[in-house]
Design a protein around this motif. Sequence first.
Motif, PDB file in Angstrom:
ATOM      1  N   UNK A   1       1.738  25.589 -83.964  1.00 57.85           N
ATOM      2  CA  UNK A   1       2.481  24.480 -84.564  1.00 57.85           C
ATOM      3  C   UNK A   1       2.199  23.131 -83.877  1.00 57.85           C
ATOM      4  N   UNK A   2       1.849  22.123 -84.671  1.00 60.95           N
ATOM      5  CA  UNK A   2       1.672  20.783 -84.094  1.00 60.95           C
ATOM      6  C   UNK A   2       2.444  19.764 -84.915  1.00 60.95           C
ATOM      7  N   UNK A   3       3.026  18.803 -84.214  1.00 61.63           N
ATOM      8  CA  UNK A   3       3.834  17.769 -84.881  1.00 61.63           C
ATOM      9  C   UNK A   3       3.657  16.444 -84.157  1.00 61.63           C
ATOM     10  N   UNK A   4       3.452  15.397 -84.940  1.00 60.95           N
ATOM     11  CA  UNK A   4       3.428  14.045 -84.380  1.00 60.95           C
ATOM     12  C   UNK A   4       4.558  13.255 -85.006  1.00 60.95           C
ATOM     13  N   UNK A   5       5.488  12.809 -84.160  1.00 60.49           N
ATOM     14  CA  UNK A   5       6.595  11.965 -84.635  1.00 60.49           C
ATOM     15  C   UNK A   5       6.140  10.517 -84.519  1.00 60.49           C
ATOM     16  N   UNK A   6       6.176   9.804 -85.629  1.00 63.50           N
ATOM     17  CA  UNK A   6       5.725   8.421 -85.638  1.00 63.50           C
ATOM     18  C   UNK A   6       6.924   7.504 -85.851  1.00 63.50           C
ATOM     19  N   UNK A   7       7.247   6.685 -84.839  1.00 60.85           N
ATOM     20  CA  UNK A   7       8.313   5.693 -85.008  1.00 60.85           C
ATOM     21  C   UNK A   7       7.802   4.631 -85.973  1.00 60.85           C
ATOM     22  N   UNK A   8       8.576   4.418 -87.029  1.00 60.92           N
ATOM     23  CA  UNK A   8       8.118   3.601 -88.144  1.00 60.92           C
ATOM     24  C   UNK A   8       9.181   2.577 -88.519  1.00 60.92           C
ATOM     25  N   UNK A   9       8.785   1.608 -89.330  1.00 66.68           N
ATOM     26  CA  UNK A   9       9.771   0.613 -89.762  1.00 66.68           C
ATOM     27  C   UNK A   9      10.120   0.785 -91.235  1.00 66.68           C
ATOM     28  N   UNK A  10      11.315   0.318 -91.569  1.00 67.43           N
ATOM     29  CA  UNK A  10      11.749   0.219 -92.965  1.00 67.43           C
ATOM     30  C   UNK A  10      12.355  -1.170 -93.136  1.00 67.43           C
ATOM     31  N   UNK A  11      11.484  -2.200 -93.208  1.00 68.72           N
ATOM     32  CA  UNK A  11      12.003  -3.567 -93.276  1.00 68.72           C
ATOM     33  C   UNK A  11      13.024  -3.743 -94.405  1.00 68.72           C
ATOM     34  N   UNK A  12      12.765  -3.132 -95.539  1.00 68.58           N
ATOM     35  CA  UNK A  12      13.636  -3.315 -96.704  1.00 68.58           C
ATOM     36  C   UNK A  12      15.079  -2.906 -96.409  1.00 68.58           C
ATOM     37  N   UNK A  13      15.249  -1.691 -95.912  1.00 69.52           N
ATOM     38  CA  UNK A  13      16.614  -1.203 -95.719  1.00 69.52           C
ATOM     39  C   UNK A  13      17.197  -1.577 -94.361  1.00 69.52           C
ATOM     40  N   UNK A  14      16.339  -2.029 -93.456  1.00 69.84           N
ATOM     41  CA  UNK A  14      16.874  -2.563 -92.203  1.00 69.84           C
ATOM     42  C   UNK A  14      17.325  -4.012 -92.424  1.00 69.84           C
ATOM     43  N   UNK A  15      16.941  -4.602 -93.556  1.00 71.79           N
ATOM     44  CA  UNK A  15      17.289  -5.985 -93.854  1.00 71.79           C
ATOM     45  C   UNK A  15      16.576  -6.961 -92.943  1.00 71.79           C
ATOM     46  N   UNK A  16      15.296  -6.686 -92.650  1.00 72.77           N
ATOM     47  CA  UNK A  16      14.536  -7.528 -91.729  1.00 72.77           C
ATOM     48  C   UNK A  16      13.182  -7.869 -92.325  1.00 72.77           C
ATOM     49  N   UNK A  17      12.592  -8.934 -91.814  1.00 72.74           N
ATOM     50  CA  UNK A  17      11.217  -9.233 -92.202  1.00 72.74           C
ATOM     51  C   UNK A  17      10.317  -8.202 -91.516  1.00 72.74           C
ATOM     52  N   UNK A  18       9.083  -8.022 -92.010  1.00 73.78           N
ATOM     53  CA  UNK A  18       8.189  -7.055 -91.363  1.00 73.78           C
ATOM     54  C   UNK A  18       8.036  -7.304 -89.866  1.00 73.78           C
ATOM     55  N   UNK A  19       7.929  -8.567 -89.451  1.00 75.46           N
ATOM     56  CA  UNK A  19       7.757  -8.876 -88.019  1.00 75.46           C
ATOM     57  C   UNK A  19       9.030  -8.536 -87.242  1.00 75.46           C
ATOM     58  N   UNK A  20      10.179  -8.962 -87.797  1.00 76.71           N
ATOM     59  CA  UNK A  20      11.455  -8.643 -87.122  1.00 76.71           C
ATOM     60  C   UNK A  20      11.634  -7.129 -87.006  1.00 76.71           C
ATOM     61  N   UNK A  21      11.189  -6.439 -88.041  1.00 74.92           N
ATOM     62  CA  UNK A  21      11.340  -4.978 -88.034  1.00 74.92           C
ATOM     63  C   UNK A  21      10.529  -4.361 -86.890  1.00 74.92           C
ATOM     64  N   UNK A  22       9.315  -4.860 -86.687  1.00 79.21           N
ATOM     65  CA  UNK A  22       8.484  -4.331 -85.594  1.00 79.21           C
ATOM     66  C   UNK A  22       9.162  -4.599 -84.248  1.00 79.21           C
TER      67      UNK A  22
ATOM     68  N   UNK B   1       6.881  28.482 -79.860  1.00 74.93           N
ATOM     69  CA  UNK B   1       5.806  28.449 -80.861  1.00 74.93           C
ATOM     70  C   UNK B   1       5.105  27.112 -80.972  1.00 74.93           C
ATOM     71  N   UNK B   2       5.755  26.044 -80.477  1.00 76.47           N
ATOM     72  CA  UNK B   2       5.158  24.710 -80.611  1.00 76.47           C
ATOM     73  C   UNK B   2       3.989  24.565 -79.651  1.00 76.47           C
ATOM     74  N   UNK B   3       2.831  24.157 -80.166  1.00 72.90           N
ATOM     75  CA  UNK B   3       1.653  24.023 -79.321  1.00 72.90           C
ATOM     76  C   UNK B   3       1.440  22.577 -78.877  1.00 72.90           C
ATOM     77  N   UNK B   4       1.714  21.668 -79.804  1.00 74.29           N
ATOM     78  CA  UNK B   4       1.455  20.265 -79.457  1.00 74.29           C
ATOM     79  C   UNK B   4       2.455  19.367 -80.172  1.00 74.29           C
ATOM     80  N   UNK B   5       3.195  18.603 -79.379  1.00 72.48           N
ATOM     81  CA  UNK B   5       4.193  17.687 -79.938  1.00 72.48           C
ATOM     82  C   UNK B   5       4.118  16.358 -79.198  1.00 72.48           C
ATOM     83  N   UNK B   6       3.938  15.287 -79.949  1.00 72.89           N
ATOM     84  CA  UNK B   6       3.886  13.967 -79.317  1.00 72.89           C
ATOM     85  C   UNK B   6       4.654  12.968 -80.173  1.00 72.89           C
TER      86      UNK B   6
END
Lengths: 347, 248
Positions: free
Chosen positions: B204-225, B169-174
Amino acid sequence: MAEKVLVKGNEALAEAAILSGCRHYFGYPITPQTEIAAYMAKRMPKVGGVFLQAESELAAANMVFGAAGAGARALTSSSSPGISLKAEALSYIAGCDLPCVVVNIVRAGPGLGGIQPAQSDYYQATKGHGHGDYQMIVLAPSSVQEIIHLTADAFDLADLYRMPVMIMGDGMLGQMMEPVEFDLGERRKLPEKDWATTGTDMKRKHNIINSLIMNPDDLEACVRARYERYEQIKATEARAEEYMITAYGTTARIVKNAIVELRKKGIKVGLVRPITLWPFPEATYKKYADKVSAILSVEMSMGQMVDDVRLAVNDKVPVHFYGRTGGNIPYPDEIIKAMEEIAGGDK
Amino acid sequence: MQQVFKKPNALCDVNLHYCPGCTHGIVHRLVAEVLDELGIEGKAIGVAPVGCSVFAYDYWECDMQQAAHGRAPAVATGIKRVHPDKVVFTYQGDGDLASIGTAETVHAAMRGENITIIFINNAIYGMTGGQMAPTSLPGQVTQTSPYGRDPKTQGYPVRMSEMLAQTDGAAYIERVSVDCVKNVNNAKKAIKKAFQTQLDGKGFSLVEVLSTCPTNWGKSPIEALDWLRENMIPYYPLGVKKDKTTEE
Ligand SMILES: Cc1ncc(C[n+]2csc(CCOP(=O)(O)OP(=O)(O)O)c2C)c(N)n1
Ligand code: SF4
C-alpha cells in the motif's frame, strides 16, 4: 452423466459459481449464508482465484463493482441486512452496465430480524435496492439442483445483458442437503468484454466505466436504452411452472405437498412457481386468469409477491394471500386450510 | 526549436473544470508526468472519486472507473485483484477518503493492498460548497461550522497519513504540499515513489497532498497558498511517515 453427490444449498451455489468461471469472491460473514464464504475461502486458492473477506458488505459489493469493471465474473453473497448495505454498489453496477452476481439467502426482517428462513425481501429484490431507475434480474431456485443451474444461468444472464443478477434463496434452501449433479448443461454464447478496464496497453482509447451523466437528456436516453433492454429480457427470459396456488422458492415445495392433499380432497388446484422474480412471469398468470376461479399466493412474508400477481391478472380473478413471517414456515395444513376456505367461499 | 515544456502524454487534451487557482490541476499534471516517466500509462487503471475530482476519468488517458463516495479503495481492490500486474490508483479528496470512506481506506492499508492512493487534503468539502471536512482545522469557518470548528462539539481534525503509517500493511506514506515550486517538485518525487512502490510489489502506498480550495475558503489563489503554508503545514507536518520500500 455427472455423479450424484449430497451437498448443502450454499455450498452447491459456491461450487456452481466456480464451475461457471467465477474466480473473484468478496464477502462479509452473516448467517445463514456463511457456508458460501467458507467454501470459497477453501476452494478459491485451489483454482487460482481470489477470496477476500472485506471489512463490510459496503466494501465487498464495491470490490465486486471494481472486479466487474475489470472484466471478471465476480460474486458476492449475503443475507438480508447485508444486502441493504450492498444496495449502493448495485445501483452503481447497474448504472455502469456491468455484470455481476449477488446472492441473498434471505432471513426474516426488518432490522436485525431473525435468522430463520423468510421471503420478506421480495420487494427489495424486485422493486428497489439502490437508488435510481434500474432493474436487476432475480432468480428463485427451489431445490439444491436448481441452485446449481440457476447459478450458471445467473453469470450468463449478467454477461449477456450487462446487469446485476440476484439469486434469492432462504435459510432453509441454503442449509438443506440434497443429492445433485454438477452438470451445467449447454451454455449460451456470450459477447466479448471489450469495455473492461484492462489497461490500454497504448493500443486503444481509454475505457471509462462511469454512471455520472450530467446532461438530463443524455441521462434519460441512457436510462431509456437500458429499459428497452429490460423489455427484451421480460419477453425472452421470464420463466414459471404452471398451476394455481402461486409460490416461489422453498415455499413452492411446501405448496406442492399441500396440492397433493387438496387434490385428494377433490379440489382441482395447481402451482404457478415463478423462477424469475424479475422479470415477473406475467404472461403465465394472464394465460390462467380466465381459467381459474381464484389464485392464492403463499409467501414467507406479509405479502409482497402478491402485488405482482394482482397486477398481472388485472382484477380478472380474485387473488388471495396466505403468509407466515418472522422466520416461520407455512405448514401444508395451513395452506390446505387457506385454500379450502377460498374454495368453500366460491360455492 | 527546442521544446522546453509540453502537456504530459497521459493527460487528456481537454479543459479541466476546476476553479481558477485550485491546486487539483497541479496534482493531475504531476500524476500524468509520473505515468509518462515510468512508462505505465498503458498498464494503469485509475479510480475517480466523488468530490471535485469526480470527472477525473476524463482527464487521464489510461483506463478509468468511477467509484461511489468513499469507496474508491474498495473498487481499486477489486480491479487490482483481477489484474495484479496492472498499476491501479485512486485519486480522492478528504471528505471521500477520511470521512465516508475511512473504513475502506484503513482496511486497504491494513491488507497491504498493492495500490496507490493520491489523497487531496484541502481541509474542506469542495464540491458540495464548502462544508466542514474531517480535516478542517480547529477554528476554521465553513458552511457547517459557521462559528469556527469547535473541537469540543465537532471533534478534532484527522491526520490520516500518521494514522495509516501505524498499519503494518502500509509500505510508503508521505505528506507533501503544492504551495510553492520547491514543494511541487517534492510532491512529484513522492508520487513517483508511490507508483514505484506498487510496481515493486511492496504494498500500500499513499501520498497526502496539502491542497487549496480558494473558492470555498473565500480567498484569492495567492491568499489561499499563504493560508495553506501558515495554517495547514503546522498542523499537518510534511514528510515521509512510513517507508518500508528499502526493506527486503
Ligand atoms: C453517499 C453520498 N453522500 C454524499 C454525497 C455528496 N457529496 C459529493 S462530493 C462530497 C464531498 C467531497 O469532498 P472531498 O472529498 O473533500 O473532495 P473535494 O470536493 O474537496 O475535492 C459530498 C459530501 C454523495 N455524492 N454521495
Ligand atoms: S471548489 Fe475548491 S477544490 Fe473544488 S475545484 Fe473549486 S477550488 Fe478546487
